[in-house]
Design an enzyme around this catalytic site. Structure first.
Site, PDB file in Angstrom:
ATOM      1  N   CYS B 412       4.409 131.214  29.825  1.00  0.00           N
ATOM      2  CA  CYS B 412       2.996 131.122  30.285  1.00  0.00           C
ATOM      3  C   CYS B 412       2.570 132.867  30.115  1.00  0.00           C
ATOM      4  CB  CYS B 412       2.678 130.731  31.693  1.00  0.00           C
ATOM      5  SG  CYS B 412       3.786 131.460  32.930  1.00  0.00           S
ATOM      6  N   HIS B 456       3.682 131.387  37.530  1.00  0.00           N
ATOM      7  CA  HIS B 456       2.724 131.089  36.405  1.00  0.00           C
ATOM      8  C   HIS B 456       1.918 132.294  36.381  1.00  0.00           C
ATOM      9  CE1 HIS B 456       0.946 128.261  33.552  1.00  0.00           C
ATOM     10  NE2 HIS B 456      -0.220 128.407  34.402  1.00  0.00           N
ATOM     11  N   ASP B 472      -6.817 128.482  31.709  1.00  0.00           N
ATOM     12  CA  ASP B 472      -5.291 128.407  31.520  1.00  0.00           C
ATOM     13  C   ASP B 472      -4.792 127.761  30.013  1.00  0.00           C
ATOM     14  OD1 ASP B 472      -2.544 128.267  32.078  1.00  0.00           O
ATOM     15  OD2 ASP B 472      -2.486 126.845  33.659  1.00  0.00           O
TER      16      ASP B 472
END
Lengths: 321, 655
Positions: B412, B456, B472
């Site tokens: 991520c 994350h 995201d």
């Protein structure tokens, strides 16, 4: 002022919770049991304090748990230590007489009426430091024998005895004082010497040497309680089962008066008494009948352990007028 | 003059049983330390324990003091070479372990043994500096039991182990209620009283305030707990579980960092959305930030909002912290933003990632407005089939270019870093937000557990008139990450934490149960703080109790408890024997008439003497004494005879 207070028996007796000497069975009521932290206990307290500060500073929840568990244990330990001593019953039992210079064996019976046992109880004689550690079982009794040096003839009172325990955690020291009404007759220290010369024997024409007699075996007679065990015919007892006493030929004949006046007047009172005590032992050993004559007391001639004890006690308790 | 005191600990020698108890206790309390200590030191300590046993068994003399001193000096030097310090916390604890062995080596009497016991206590509490779980509590309880039995053995050496164990059990049973009272009522204070030592802040897994390629992937391989959240309503769906952590705005070409705060802290103004109320039990991570669901709407009393909208505690979170939170899901952001923040959110270092810059320029030229650039970017991530992996290949100088166009695999942080870079290159203010995504709801107690493996990073892009929007890119590229979590999003990777592997379902169920217990433990035992204490007191109708109320309550409760304990100890234990009681009463009656029984006098002798002293009562005295002798010393005891004896004694009137 405090010193004066410490000397005042009324205050002292109130403080200790009893008036000495105490007769019969002494029960250690809670009032009489004192308890303070021992040195280890103070160290334990310091440790708990440090653990508490550490727990606060580092916000350790389990540190708090540990600290408080230890503190709770300490509290329980205090109660358990006091319980180990409280309600114990103490009584003094009969004390056998001893000669001056020997140790009087005072026996304290510690009776535990409770259903739990009381381990590691120290009995310590305050004056002499004689001490012994005993365990008292549940609903039973234990004997604490205190060997206390008997320096002087006379009546030796047991005096104050401290009972102490640190069971179960060593953190607290509980103690109590007792002063049971127990005495030991202390005979004068015997001076071993020959009996006075035969000419001084009173009351008889017989002039045989006292020490020849015991060899002349004359026969057997039935045992009396006052007979010396030394004269029991043990072989016969073993064979027949009957208790018989050996009789010696001069038994009835040899008789000696152990007289205060026969002792060297140059000696002081105590030395004279010692000399007389030595004569009593020698006479008993020699198997002659002996009587004792000291100022204020006269004991008819006889022999055997009872006679010996009576004479020695008279000497022990002699008081010069 | 006086002989040594036989009960004094310095006069009592250690027995084999005492030593065995001490070694066992030391083994229990020293084990967790030994596992952390350098191996040579653990072995040395163990050797010392063993040596002491051999010395006792073979009746050898204890080693000389200089030898122990040499061992101590050499070992201290060893610790210094290991840690470059001796008087710091960890080396100090390690040395404490060693000294327990050395103290045992010179322990001869119970006084030394007491010192060893105190060392055990310090070893126990220092272990809590590392961990305060249920396991540690169990270890503590076991150690305390062993220590208590051992100490009881010190004071009663001749007693059986079984009896001593019984005494110890009773002591503990009496000590625990007092301990419980103290634990609940002892006034707690919050926070350290003095400064913590320098090394109190250990390396803890958790989010950092910087982000480099691979840093979050490393973190995500840890099963460690980050925090737990308890919702007052239903747990929000996975796509709403964005836990906002540090916001990173500065980029130096490789590393993202927070940068200095440019403007004063301020509280957000949120509109719309659904309100979520929950409380968070955050593990100590020694960093100032707190985590809250997006978008946090209120701040806990001990924290402030950063300019970037995440929560910062006033001081670093050094102990497990519980705070109540309110967040608004899907809130409309504020359309305005400070110009300085926007300027920073546009800055890019020169000379990095030319391909990405070219791509961003192309988007800018082709798009009518800013929103279209964002949607092109999201589209790009959705279609470019970038691989999502916990083991991203290492990247070189142009990290974004390499990720997007050559290695095409990342975690991520690669995705968010690339998106923010692209947005800034296209002229849109953007920033990286780190935090956690998801969480594992425990079906047992309904508490959401968030682990480091949920770590994350995502992006926020500022659109004029609309404010900061969450984008995201990971969710765009790997949609399963959002709903199914990490486990189903990373294809068959061995790097996945053990408990996140889907095959081990039964293990997860067990873990759910265990965690429900652990959560209660954390809340009620470890998290028992002044606030909880007030709550506890309010159950008893004492509201707003301060430390004075607590101290007074504690004192009162302890007095009541101590009195109860004392009453228990006053209980006489045995029921008096009725025969003996009657006899003693008889003796007292005679004593009042001047005939006292001598302590050594048997009943027969006494009766004979008493008959002489009180001739008129002669027959009664004889009957009583005969009956007493029969009952006391005889084989059986008829209840009728006992009653008869009691009656005779009751009616006995010595003349």
């Amino acid at each position: 002022m405090l010193r004066a207070l410490r000397k005042d028996p009324r205050w002292v007796n109130w403080f200790y919770g009893f008036t000495p000497p105490e007769r019969g069975t002494i029960q250690l009521r809670h009032r009489r049991v004192y308890i303070v932290p021992s040195r280890v206990g103070w160290m334990f307290g310091g440790t708990v304090a440090i653990l508490l500060l550490g727990s606060i500073n580092y916000a350790l929840a389990l540190g708090f748990a540990l600290t408080f568990l230890l503190a709770g244990l300490g509290l329980a330990g205090m109660v358990h230590t006091a319980r180990n001593l409280a309600l114990l019953a103490v009584k003094a039992t009969r004390v056998e007489p001893v000669f001056a210079g020997e140790a009087a064996q005072f026996r304290l019976l510690l009776e535990n009426p409770s259903q739990f046992d009381r381990p590691s109880i120290l009995a310590r004689h305050v004056a002499s430091g004689a001490q012994v550690v005993v365990d008292v079982g549940a609903e039973s009794a234990a004997e604490a024998v205190l060997a206390i040096p008997a320096a002087r003839r006379g009546r030796l009172a047991l005096g104050r005895v401290m009972l102490e325990t640190r069971f179960p955690l060593d953190l607290f020291r509980a103690w109590s004082y007792v002063e049971p009404d127990a005495h030991c007759i202390v005979y004068p220290r015997p001076v071993i010497s020959a009996l006075p010369a035969a000419g001084t024997h009173a009351g008889g024409g017989k002039s045989r040497a006292y020490n020849a007699g015991s060899d002349d075996f004359a026969g057997l007679r039935t045992y009396h309680a006052s007979d010396s065990p030394r004269h029991i015919a043990w072989k016969t007892v073993a064979r027949t089962g009957n208790l018989l006493t050996k009789q010696f030929s001069e038994d009835a004949a040899a008789e000696v008066w152990l007289d205060w006046e026969h002792a060297n007047p140059a000696l002081d009172v105590e030395q004279r008494l010692s000399l007389l005590a030595g004569w009593v032992l020698a006479a008993e050993q020699g198997g002659v009948r002996y009587g004792l004559r000291i100022p204020g007391t006269e004991i008819e001639p006889d022999r055997g352990d009872a006679q010996r004890a009576e004479c020695l006690q008279a000497l022990a308790l002699y008081e010069a007028r | 003059m006086s002989a040594p005191h036989p009960l004094a600990p310095e006069a009592r020698l250690l027995s084999g049983r005492d030593l065995a108890g001490l070694v066992l206790a030391l083994a229990i309390v020293g084990m967790p330390h030994a596992l952390r200590a350098p191996w040579w030191l653990a072995l040395l300590t163990l050797a010392l324990y063993g040596w002491r046993g051999v010395v006792l068994a073979r009746r050898l003399p204890l080693p000389a003091g200089w030898l122990l001193l040499c061992i101590a000096l050499v070992a201290t030097f060893g610790v210094w070479t290991e840690y470059r310090a001796v008087f710091a916390r960890i080396p100090g604890i390690v040395l404490l372990l060693l000294f327990s062995g050395l103290k045992l080596m010179e322990a001869r009497t119970h006084r030394d043994a007491a010192a060893v016991v105190f060392l055990c206590c310090f070893l126990l509490i220092t272990n809590f500096l590392y961990s305060q779980g249920i396991l540690e509590a169990v270890v503590m309880c076991v150690a305390l039991v062993v220590l208590t039995v051992t100490i009881v053995g010190f004071t009663a050496p001749q007693r059986s182990l079984r009896s001593n164990a019984r005494s110890a059990a009773m002591l503990l049973a009496h000590g625990v209620p007092a301990a419980l009272l103290l634990f609940l009522l002892f006034p707690r204070v919050q926070g350290p009283m003095w400064g913590l030592p320098q090394d109190a802040q250990q390396a803890v897994t958790g989010l950092n305030d910087t982000m480099t390629p691979g840093s979050v992937a490393d973190l995500a391989q840890s099963d460690a707990l980050a925090f737990r959240a308890e919702f007052s309503g239903p747990i929000p769906p996975p796509r709403q579980r964005y836990w906002r952590g540090p916001v990173l705005s500065e980029f130096d070409g490789r590393t993202w960092s927070a940068g200095p705060p440019l403007i004063a802290q301020r509280d957000p103004h949120l509109r719309g959305g659904t309100t979520l109320r929950y409380s968070v039990l955050l593990e100590a991570h020694h960093r100032p930030w707190l985590f809250a669901l997006e978008s946090p709407a209120k701040r806990p009393p001990q924290a402030n909002f950063s300019p970037e909208g995440h929560l910062l505690a006033i001081s670093p979170v050094r102990t497990r912290l519980r705070y109540d939170m309110m967040s608004v899901a899907d809130a409309e952001p504020e359309p305005a933003e400070d110009a300085r923040l926007l300027r920073r959110a546009l800055r890019l270092p020169a000379g990095y990632n030319p391909k990405a810059r070219a791509l961003a320029d192309e988007w800018r030229r082709a798009s009518a407005n800013d929103a279209e650039i964002v949607s092109r970017a999201v589209d790009f991530f959705r279609r470019s089939k970038l691989a999502y992996t916990l083991e991203p290949p290492p990247l070189g100088h142009d990290s974004v270019d390499e990720f997007l166009f050559s290695t095409r695999a990342g975690f991520c942080e690669h995705f968010s870093s690339a998106l923010v870079f692209l947005m800034r290159a296209a002229g849109l203010p953007a920033r990286v937000v780190t935090g956690y995504l998801g969480g594992d709801p425990n079906p047992i107690d309904g508490i959401l557990t968030v682990r480091q493996s949920d770590a994350h990073a995502w992006a926020e892009v500022f659109l004029p008139d609309r404010g900061w929007l969450r984008v995201d890119p990971t969710a765009a590229a790997v949609p399963t990450r959002l709903d199914s979590g990490l486990a189903r999003s990373v294809p068959g990777s061995s790097a996945l934490p053990l408990l996140m592997r889907p095959q081990l379902e039964w293990l997860r169920v067990m873990r759910y149960n265990w965690e429900a217990v652990v959560h209660q433990w954390n809340v009620w035992v470890l998290g028992y703080n002044p606030e909880r204490q007030r709550e506890f007191m309010s159950w008893f109708g004492m509201h707003g109790a301060d430390w004075r109320d607590l101290a007074a309550t504690l004192l009162g409760a302890m007095c009541v408890f101590a009195a109860a304990l004392l009453a228990w100890s006053l209980r006489h234990g045995a029921r008096p024997d009725p025969v003996q009681a009657a006899w003693l009463r008889f003796c007292r009656k005679l004593d009042a008439r001047g005939v006292a029984r001598a302590p050594y006098e048997g009943p027969r002798d006494f009766a004979q003497r008493a008959m002489l002293g009180a001739p008129t009562s002669g027959s009664a005295i004889r009957r009583i004494s005969d009956l007493y002798i029969t009952l006391r010393y005889g084989r059986d005891r008829a209840p009728a005879d006992v009653a008869e004896l009691r009656r005779l004694v009751r009616e006995f009137r010595p003349a």
